[in-house]
Design a protein around this motif. Structure first.
Motif, PDB file in Angstrom:
ATOM      1  N   GLN A 134       0.829  -1.205   0.000  1.00  0.00           N
ATOM      2  CA  GLN A 134       0.000   0.000   0.000  1.00  0.00           C
ATOM      3  C   GLN A 134       0.866   1.259   0.000  1.00  0.00           C
ATOM      4  N   LEU A 135       1.986   1.219   0.714  1.00  0.00           N
ATOM      5  CA  LEU A 135       2.891   2.370   0.741  1.00  0.00           C
ATOM      6  C   LEU A 135       3.464   2.641  -0.646  1.00  0.00           C
ATOM      7  N   ALA A 136       3.909   1.598  -1.334  1.00  0.00           N
ATOM      8  CA  ALA A 136       4.428   1.767  -2.691  1.00  0.00           C
ATOM      9  C   ALA A 136       3.342   2.288  -3.629  1.00  0.00           C
ATOM     10  N   LYS A 137       2.140   1.798  -3.448  1.00  0.00           N
ATOM     11  CA  LYS A 137       1.021   2.251  -4.295  1.00  0.00           C
ATOM     12  C   LYS A 137       0.742   3.734  -4.065  1.00  0.00           C
ATOM     13  N   ASP A 138       0.764   4.167  -2.813  1.00  0.00           N
ATOM     14  CA  ASP A 138       0.512   5.576  -2.510  1.00  0.00           C
ATOM     15  C   ASP A 138       1.660   6.471  -2.981  1.00  0.00           C
ATOM     16  N   LEU A 139       2.865   5.924  -3.054  1.00  0.00           N
ATOM     17  CA  LEU A 139       4.004   6.679  -3.577  1.00  0.00           C
ATOM     18  C   LEU A 139       4.026   6.694  -5.104  1.00  0.00           C
TER      19      LEU A 139
END
Length: 359
Positions: free
Chosen positions: A141-146
């Motif tokens: 999810q962090l990579a997706k938000d970045l």
């Protein structure tokens, strides 16, 4: 009850009558008929019993499949493009090391996440070899938000500070406890959750080792403790008589390689997951939820923008419910509503009504 007494009396009378008749010469034994009756009785007794066993064995699944709940589990959210690295990524060049890590991640187009081995259910590899678990879900999810891809690699806690400092990884996500020893070696994010102290014991000893007062009264008690020191100081105060034996991986206890150890100390959240794979063990909670350690992510020093971004992102995930959703799925084993199978229905499963609309 009364019925059994009456039945016993009738049986005793019948046996006495038969014996008396034979002894007085008024009757004789018809051996062929006796053997036929005995054979018929055996057939009427054994055949239904065997048949019932076969039918129940076919109808009821008796094989233990609890371990499949974790071994076969995949990420809940749609995964971003990800690579699982088998060796340490190349360190950053001196020019990139002078930048804030957030800028490096955006320029590189990928987020490098390190995770510790044997960190079920926070981070582990499933049957397909993919890194999954609560923190791997959060990493996705962090990579997706970045808006970047994901690179995942195993790293030991002792190596994590140096890997972070040189830019081999950007963050460590695998249920790290915010202990003073760890916080002094790397930057920790704001708490992402809590780890609750518990004991993992052999199943038949769960009741005996679940009461704190009983534990304190034992003169002989050997407890395995993680060598990273999680809960150990508080545990030593509560159970000063216990002998503490360090271990590197809980697998040694579960595989029977620590026969002299009565229990191992670990987080209840992780211990519950391990007992699904090794069902002959159970979690004992003699401390209730009184002993907890905040859980955090490891970050590189000297990157204030990256640290601020991660902290804000953690707060957002806790407020928008995504963190709770992932916790329920990975820690509690609760599937979200949209993944749960509907209840069996005669109209749908037998008559087929409504299946066309669902498709």
């Amino acid at each position: 009850g009364r019925f059994s007494i009456v039945t016993a009396a009738i049986q005793a009378f019948a046996i006495s009558l038969a014996c008396g008749t034979l002894l007085s010469g008024l009757g004789r034994v018809r051996w062929l008929r006796l053997f036929l009756v005995i054979g018929l009785t055996l057939v009427l007794t054994v055949v239904p019993a065997v048949g019932t066993k076969i039918v129940l064995g076919w109808a009821i699944e008796s094989e233990y499949t609890g371990d499949e709940a974790f071994v076969n589990r995949h990420l809940l959210a749609v995964p971003v493009a990800a690579r699982h690295l088998e060796k340490r990524p190349v360190s950053l060049d001196p020019g990139s090391l002078g930048q804030d890590r957030l800028e490096v991640i955006q320029q590189r187009g990928s987020l490098r996440v390190g995770y510790e081995p044997d960190r079920l259910p926070w981070a582990y590899r499933n049957d397909s070899g993919a890194a999954v678990g609560f923190d791997m879900e959060m990493a996705n999810q962090l990579a997706k938000d970045l808006g970047v891809d994901l690179e995942i690699v195993r790293v030991r806690e002792t190596d994590a500070p140096e890997w972070l400092a040189t830019g081999s990884i950007d963050i460590v996500m695998s249920g790290l406890g915010m202990l003073p020893r760890l916080s002094s070696r790397l930057t920790c994010s704001r708490p992402s959750g809590d780890l609750t102290a518990a004991l993992v014991v052999r199943d038949h000893e769960q009741d005996k080792l679940s009461d704190l007062q009983s534990l304190q009264g034992l003169d002989s008690l050997t407890i395995g403790v993680p060598d990273k020191g999680l809960f150990v100081e508080l545990f030593s105060t509560l159970l000063p008589k216990a002998k503490l034996v360090p271990f590197d991986s809980p697998r040694t206890f579960f595989r029977g390689e620590m026969e002299d150890v009565d229990a191992i100390l670990m987080a209840a959240e992780g211990g519950s997951a391990w007992t699904l794979i090794y069902p002959q063990f159970a979690v004992a909670a003699p401390f209730g939820n009184k002993i907890q350690v905040p859980m955090a992510y490891g970050l590189p020093d000297g990157s204030p923008r990256w640290e601020s971004f991660v902290n804000s992102w953690i707060e957002l995930s806790q407020r928008d419910g995504s963190s709770d959703l992932f916790f329920d799925y990975w820690i509690l084993g609760i599937d979200p509503v949209w993944r749960q199978e509907p209840r069996w229905s005669v109209m749908r499963d037998v008559l087929g009504w409504g299946k066309e609309e669902a498709q």
